[in-house]
Design an enzyme around this catalytic site. Structure first.
Site, PDB file in Angstrom:
ATOM      1  N   LYS A  25     -20.837  39.868  46.872  1.00 18.20           N
ATOM      2  CA  LYS A  25     -21.541  38.724  46.273  1.00 18.20           C
ATOM      3  C   LYS A  25     -20.670  37.478  46.378  1.00 18.20           C
ATOM      4  CE  LYS A  25     -21.718  36.513  42.645  1.00 18.20           C
ATOM      5  NZ  LYS A  25     -21.960  35.170  43.246  1.00 18.20           N
ATOM      6  N   GLU A  36      -7.638  38.640  41.680  1.00 18.37           N
ATOM      7  CA  GLU A  36      -6.891  37.411  41.990  1.00 18.37           C
ATOM      8  C   GLU A  36      -7.461  36.341  41.069  1.00 18.37           C
ATOM      9  OE1 GLU A  36      -4.392  37.300  43.896  1.00 18.37           O
ATOM     10  OE2 GLU A  36      -4.613  39.037  45.207  1.00 18.37           O
ATOM     11  N   CYS A  40      -6.136  28.160  43.449  1.00 20.17           N
ATOM     12  CA  CYS A  40      -5.387  28.801  42.357  1.00 20.17           C
ATOM     13  C   CYS A  40      -3.886  28.670  42.603  1.00 20.17           C
ATOM     14  CB  CYS A  40      -5.811  30.257  42.184  1.00 20.17           C
ATOM     15  SG  CYS A  40      -5.787  31.152  43.726  1.00 20.17           S
ATOM     16  N   GLU A  76      -5.834  25.008  34.133  1.00 17.63           N
ATOM     17  CA  GLU A  76      -5.874  24.825  35.588  1.00 17.63           C
ATOM     18  C   GLU A  76      -6.655  23.556  35.882  1.00 17.63           C
ATOM     19  OE1 GLU A  76      -7.498  28.399  37.378  1.00 17.63           O
ATOM     20  OE2 GLU A  76      -6.162  28.153  39.095  1.00 17.63           O
TER      21      GLU A  76
HETATM   22  P1  ADP Z   1     -15.056  29.540  39.160  1.00 20.02           P
HETATM   23  O1  ADP Z   1     -14.803  29.020  37.792  1.00 20.02           O
HETATM   24  O2  ADP Z   1     -13.971  29.295  40.123  1.00 20.02           O
HETATM   25  O3  ADP Z   1     -16.413  29.264  39.704  1.00 20.02           O
HETATM   26  P2  ADP Z   1     -15.907  32.164  38.458  1.00 20.02           P
HETATM   27  O4  ADP Z   1     -15.022  33.236  37.960  1.00 20.02           O
HETATM   28  O5  ADP Z   1     -16.929  31.606  37.523  1.00 20.02           O
HETATM   29  O6  ADP Z   1     -14.928  31.075  39.013  1.00 20.02           O
HETATM   30  O7  ADP Z   1     -16.655  32.605  39.780  1.00 20.02           O
HETATM   31  C1  ADP Z   1     -16.103  33.431  40.752  1.00 20.02           C
HETATM   32  C2  ADP Z   1     -17.148  34.405  41.210  1.00 20.02           C
HETATM   33  O8  ADP Z   1     -17.509  35.226  40.099  1.00 20.02           O
HETATM   34  C3  ADP Z   1     -18.423  33.771  41.714  1.00 20.02           C
HETATM   35  O9  ADP Z   1     -18.918  34.514  42.808  1.00 20.02           O
HETATM   36  C4  ADP Z   1     -19.346  33.903  40.519  1.00 20.02           C
HETATM   37  O10 ADP Z   1     -20.709  33.954  40.860  1.00 20.02           O
HETATM   38  C5  ADP Z   1     -18.916  35.250  39.981  1.00 20.02           C
HETATM   39  N1  ADP Z   1     -19.282  35.453  38.569  1.00 20.02           N
HETATM   40  C6  ADP Z   1     -19.441  34.540  37.609  1.00 20.02           C
HETATM   41  N2  ADP Z   1     -19.811  35.120  36.456  1.00 20.02           N
HETATM   42  C7  ADP Z   1     -19.890  36.455  36.692  1.00 20.02           C
HETATM   43  C8  ADP Z   1     -20.229  37.591  35.903  1.00 20.02           C
HETATM   44  N3  ADP Z   1     -20.561  37.468  34.620  1.00 20.02           N
HETATM   45  N4  ADP Z   1     -20.194  38.801  36.494  1.00 20.02           N
HETATM   46  C9  ADP Z   1     -19.849  38.922  37.786  1.00 20.02           C
HETATM   47  N5  ADP Z   1     -19.531  37.889  38.586  1.00 20.02           N
HETATM   48  C10 ADP Z   1     -19.547  36.668  38.052  1.00 20.02           C
END
Ligand code: ADP
Length: 484
Positions: free
Chosen positions: A181, A257, A291, A388
């Site tokens: 995903k 990561e 990061c 960050e």
């Molecule tokens: P950022 O703040 O850099 O966008 P996220 O951690 O929100 O970082 O996003 C990184 C990835 O995690 C994206 O692919 C996002 O869709 C996914 N993501 C966000 N929320 C969830 C969740 N509750 N469960 C699984 N994946 C998630």
């Protein structure tokens, strides 16, 4: 090959069991260009049904794929490497259009991601084992490495090609199937990469991708499926912790990561030109949306003025604009939320006594632009010292002693990377030893390298990507006792 973005040759569907397909309910979500605010594509919005079909396909494909030969897997990776290189301009144009980074940086990311594929094509044929005899001489001990099994891969938007390549390549090399995903903000590059694996001959069901605007539904389904044996995630510490909790229910292997809060330390004896050069890379690469970006600059009081002036001058010369245009050094931030956060952090630091050397403004017009900014005299209670920044803002604080700066640098829950500039071997080695991080840049502002183990300690993550150890994240050790 054109280097401009061509919306007519994009992949925008889900890829499940070797077939490009719409979401089962036909839904899509828009993808925006952050430099223009224009919608550039509509991408399939996968839901629980699609997630279920994807993980079932990965589960079915695992047995045969796990038995594939190392040479077959290496050849697929090698072909994918060559296809990525051949498509450099097209992939870079897609990346710039959906993510905003300047084309030159996008091409650099394509080269880095491609090298991950080549690296792991070479690692695939070197998965070893071991053999020994029990101490009483009655048992032969045969040790083999087996693929972990179906993997859940979740990637962020800041390096849409490299983060996918860094997970897919070792999984392919090890013989694992995948459900993937990509970030909803930048799905187009990932979908193009997936199609390259199809062209390279990856068997049906080995790599399945579900794009979605409801990450929790799709990924949550995979995490609770019982079919997935591992999760590899790059993103925020908050979501990483959530996935670790979900992984606990099925005792899944986990690679994480997560965030960083990198210190960039300039000691009194540093070569200031080198330090400024390193600072430009460590801060400005990817508009600061990395990061590994230097988040806190600690500069010895005796050189802080010289460093700050030279750094601010270089920063003020950077050309801000649409990354697709020639001459652009700094593109937009990814979204309004990121822009508001950066602005708020700057305002907070200034209100607590920081001085603005350059930048600090938001240019007019469409796009999420923020002018590259240097702040000095930043106080340790400023929010950006513990947050960050993820933007083109450098925060400089002066220090007096090495013990003091080591304490400041380590005073964070994160530990991804630290940068140190000094001409003294003794000091370099002391800082390399005492910084609580997974990676150290000594007199360099860039640590990412396919041949190196990328990863952090503390709340920056678990496991390593790349290097010799990268493939181990996707392998299980099996031991067979043989009576003699
Ligand atoms: P950022 O703040 O850099 O966008 P996220 O951690 O929100 O970082 O996003 C990184 C990835 O995690 C994206 O692919 C996002 O869709 C996914 N993501 C966000 N929320 C969830 C969740 N509750 N469960 C699984 N994946 C998630």
């Amino acid at each position: 090959m054109s280097s401009s973005f061509d919306p007519t040759i994009l992949h925008t569907d889900l890829f499940i069991d070797g077939v490009w397909q719409k979401a089962s309910n036909g839904a899509t979500f828009p993808v925006e260009n952050p430099a223009t605010n224009e919608v550039i594509a509509h991408v399939a919005n996968g839901g629980a049904d699609d997630a279920a079909r994807a993980i079932e396909a990965a589960g079915r494909a695992q047995a045969a794929w796990g038995k594939s030969t190392a040479r077959e897997r290496a050849d697929i990776l090698r072909r994918a490497f060559e296809l990525v290189i051949a498509n450099t301009d097209r992939l870079a144009a897609i990346m710039t259009a959906e993510m905003g980074k300047p084309l030159a940086e996008a091409r650099g990311e394509v080269a880095y991601g491609a090298e991950m594929l080549r690296w792991f094509s070479e690692e695939a044929v070197r998965i070893g084992g071991d053999s020994t005899t029990s101490t009483d001489g009655n048992t032969r001990i045969m040790i083999t490495q087996e693929p972990v099994g179906p993997c859940v891969l979740v990637t962020p938007w800041n390096f849409p090609l490299a983060m996918g390549a860094r997970k897919i390549a070792p999984a392919v090399a090890a013989g694992c199937t995948m459900v993937f995903k990509p970030a909803e903000l930048t799905p187009l590059t990932s979908l193009a990469l997936v199609d390259i694996f199809r062209q390279a001959g990856l068997p049906d069901g080995v790599l399945n991708v579900v794009t979605t605007s409801t990450a929790a539904t799709v990924v949550g389904h995979w995490m609770s499926s019982g079919t997935a044996r591992k999760v590899s995630f790059t993103g925020s510490t908050e979501v990483g912790k959530l996935l670790l909790r979900q992984a606990a229910d099925n005792v899944m292997r986990s690679s994480m990561e997560l965030g960083g809060n990198a210190p960039f330390i300039v000691l009194a004896d540093a070569d200031i030109e080198k330090a400024v050069d390193g600072a430009m890379k460590a801060k400005m690469r990817n508009m600061g949306e990395a990061c590994t970006a230097a988040n806190r600059f600690f500069v010895h009081r005796s050189v802080v003025e010289e460093f700050s002036e030279k750094f601010a001058k270089k920063i003020s010369e950077l050309q801000v604009g649409n990354g697709a245009q020639a001459g652009t050094d700094v593109g937009p931030l990814i979204e309004q939320k990121g822009l508001d956060k950066v602005q708020a952090l700057v305002t907070d630091a200034l209100s607590k006594g920081a001085r603005l050397l350059t930048g600090g403004t938001r240019p007019e017009g469409p796009g999420y632009f923020f002018t590259p900014t240097v702040l000095t005299d930043v106080t340790t209670d400023a929010e950006l010292m513990s947050t960050e920044i993820f933007g083109p803002v450098a925060a400089i604080t002066a220090f007096d002693s090495e013990d003091e700066v080591l304490h400041l640098a380590n005073d964070t829950e994160w530990g991804l990377v630290g940068y140190v500039f000094t001409e003294s071997m003794d000091k370099a080695l002391r800082f390399s030893r005492e910084l609580e991080v997974g990676m150290v840049g000594l007199n360099t502002g860039l640590v990412s390298n396919p041949a190196a183990p990328f990863g952090g300690v503390k709340q920056s993550g678990l496991g390593r990507e790349g290097g010799k150890v990268g493939i181990e994240e996707f392998l299980e050790t099996k031991y067979t006792a043989i009576a003699v």
